[in-house]
Design a protein around this motif. Sequence first.
Motif, PDB file in Angstrom:
ATOM      1  N   SER A 188      41.717  99.553  64.631  1.00  0.00           N
ATOM      2  CA  SER A 188      41.348  98.235  65.146  1.00  0.00           C
ATOM      3  C   SER A 188      40.435  97.515  64.167  1.00  0.00           C
ATOM      4  CB  SER A 188      40.629  98.384  66.494  1.00  0.00           C
ATOM      5  OG  SER A 188      40.062  97.154  66.900  1.00  0.00           O
ATOM      6  N   VAL A 189      40.687  96.235  63.973  1.00  0.00           N
ATOM      7  CA  VAL A 189      39.826  95.414  63.123  1.00  0.00           C
ATOM      8  C   VAL A 189      38.999  94.434  63.956  1.00  0.00           C
ATOM      9  CG1 VAL A 189      41.323  95.637  61.121  1.00  0.00           C
ATOM     10  CG2 VAL A 189      41.669  93.733  62.707  1.00  0.00           C
ATOM     11  N   LYS A 190      39.127  94.535  65.277  1.00  0.00           N
ATOM     12  CA  LYS A 190      38.347  93.679  66.171  1.00  0.00           C
ATOM     13  C   LYS A 190      37.690  94.543  67.249  1.00  0.00           C
ATOM     14  CE  LYS A 190      40.561  89.159  65.686  1.00  0.00           C
ATOM     15  NZ  LYS A 190      41.170  88.004  66.428  1.00  0.00           N
ATOM     16  N   LEU A 191      36.898  95.511  66.814  1.00  0.00           N
ATOM     17  CA  LEU A 191      36.228  96.407  67.748  1.00  0.00           C
ATOM     18  C   LEU A 191      34.998  95.708  68.320  1.00  0.00           C
ATOM     19  CD1 LEU A 191      36.160  99.161  69.067  1.00  0.00           C
ATOM     20  CD2 LEU A 191      34.984 100.046  67.046  1.00  0.00           C
ATOM     21  N   ASP A 192      34.891  95.740  69.641  1.00  0.00           N
ATOM     22  CA  ASP A 192      33.902  94.918  70.339  1.00  0.00           C
ATOM     23  C   ASP A 192      33.105  95.755  71.331  1.00  0.00           C
ATOM     24  OD1 ASP A 192      32.515  92.665  71.170  1.00  0.00           O
ATOM     25  OD2 ASP A 192      34.255  91.652  72.039  1.00  0.00           O
ATOM     26  N   ILE A 193      32.090  95.130  71.881  1.00  0.00           N
ATOM     27  CA  ILE A 193      31.260  95.692  72.938  1.00  0.00           C
ATOM     28  C   ILE A 193      31.459  94.881  74.204  1.00  0.00           C
ATOM     29  CG2 ILE A 193      29.500  96.470  71.317  1.00  0.00           C
ATOM     30  CD1 ILE A 193      27.838  94.007  72.226  1.00  0.00           C
TER      31      ILE A 193
END
Length: 409
Positions: A188-193
């Motif tokens: 993933s290149v858009k890892l979020d919280i």
Amino acid sequence: MPEQSPLDLAEGDPFGPHNLPYGVFTTADEPDRRRLGVRIGSHVLDAGAAAYALGSPYAALLAQPSLNPLLAAGRTAWRDVRRALTAWVTVPAHRPDIEQLLHPIGSVTLHLPYEVADYVDFYASEHHATNVGRIFRPDGDALTPNWKHLPIGYHGRAGTVVVSGTDVVRPSGQRKAPADAAPVFGPSVKLDIEAEVGFLVGTPSELGTPVAMGDFREHVFGLSLLNDWSARDIQAWEYVPLGPFLGKSFATSVSPWVTPLEALDAARTSPPARDFDLLPYLDDSAEEEPGGLDLRITVAINGHVIAEPPFATMYWTAAQQLAHMTVNGASLRTGDLFGSGTVSGPEVHQRGSLLELTWNGRDALELPEGKRTFLEDGDVVTMTAWAPGPDGVRVGLGEVTGRIVPSAA
């Protein structure tokens, strides 16, 4: 001059006798023996050993390696045990027994304090849902037609709920940008919280029997901070037409401390005003106590504060979520965990996800170590929180933290 007792806390300590959250710990000399503990200041009390030392009728219940037996014992036991614990750490006559059963927090290892039965996550912040709608549907309605009629949620993966401090491996999966001809596979290149609050079920319910909002306290033991890690690129490609799946199921981090609901009575507040009538099973206008909670959350990346989401702004309350989760007859099990959904407020600095804070990568955050749109390997995310307590003191919620490590794929 005599040495100060660990029970002599500084005035206003957020983990004083008014709080007493539960956890599970091991010590260096007995790393395989898990024990139920209660936090008091900067120490952990061995709850089972204290109960035996003071002849408590709940000794067998507290001398357990997990919080689940106490959860299953029900509300009367929860209140009795809390009352006893408060006396044990405040009555001077108990000090000789209690002080020798205290362990400095820095000397113990904290574990996931309960066995998770089922995990459900909601989508209860109007500000978060509106922001997400504006990002992905800029020419349409921000909120879907059902959003203000029911608490939207999805079933997650109980087996990947992990305790604070557990490394989070960057997930891999399919992703496809709008301009791509075909999907690709990779990290993933858009890892979020997602800054959330998790509610822990103690008393189960029968299959086929809905749980009313007024029975919330009979079933829910307490709460803790929760980070619902999200791979936004994997999620965006997979969740049409169904809901979140691999973009969510790789890890959900929770605090090692569970704060009892009774410790948060002073933090009760009314939820935001609603602009139309709800169906009867969700209508909380006549409930005796307000369903909202005034929790002040702080989110930091690598020690730098990026957001301060206010839980008091949540549109749907935990009691409404529990009622909706069971209105079809679904049963509760001891150890069920349900997340509030991302907590976001009306201001930019109150947004509880990077998706919102960076507007899906358009506006990078400026951190001391460089710009961020989404999480990079090595980043450490930490959530802390407090709530108003009795007589102006704060109730601290145990932090939840996680470090991103490179993909295993």
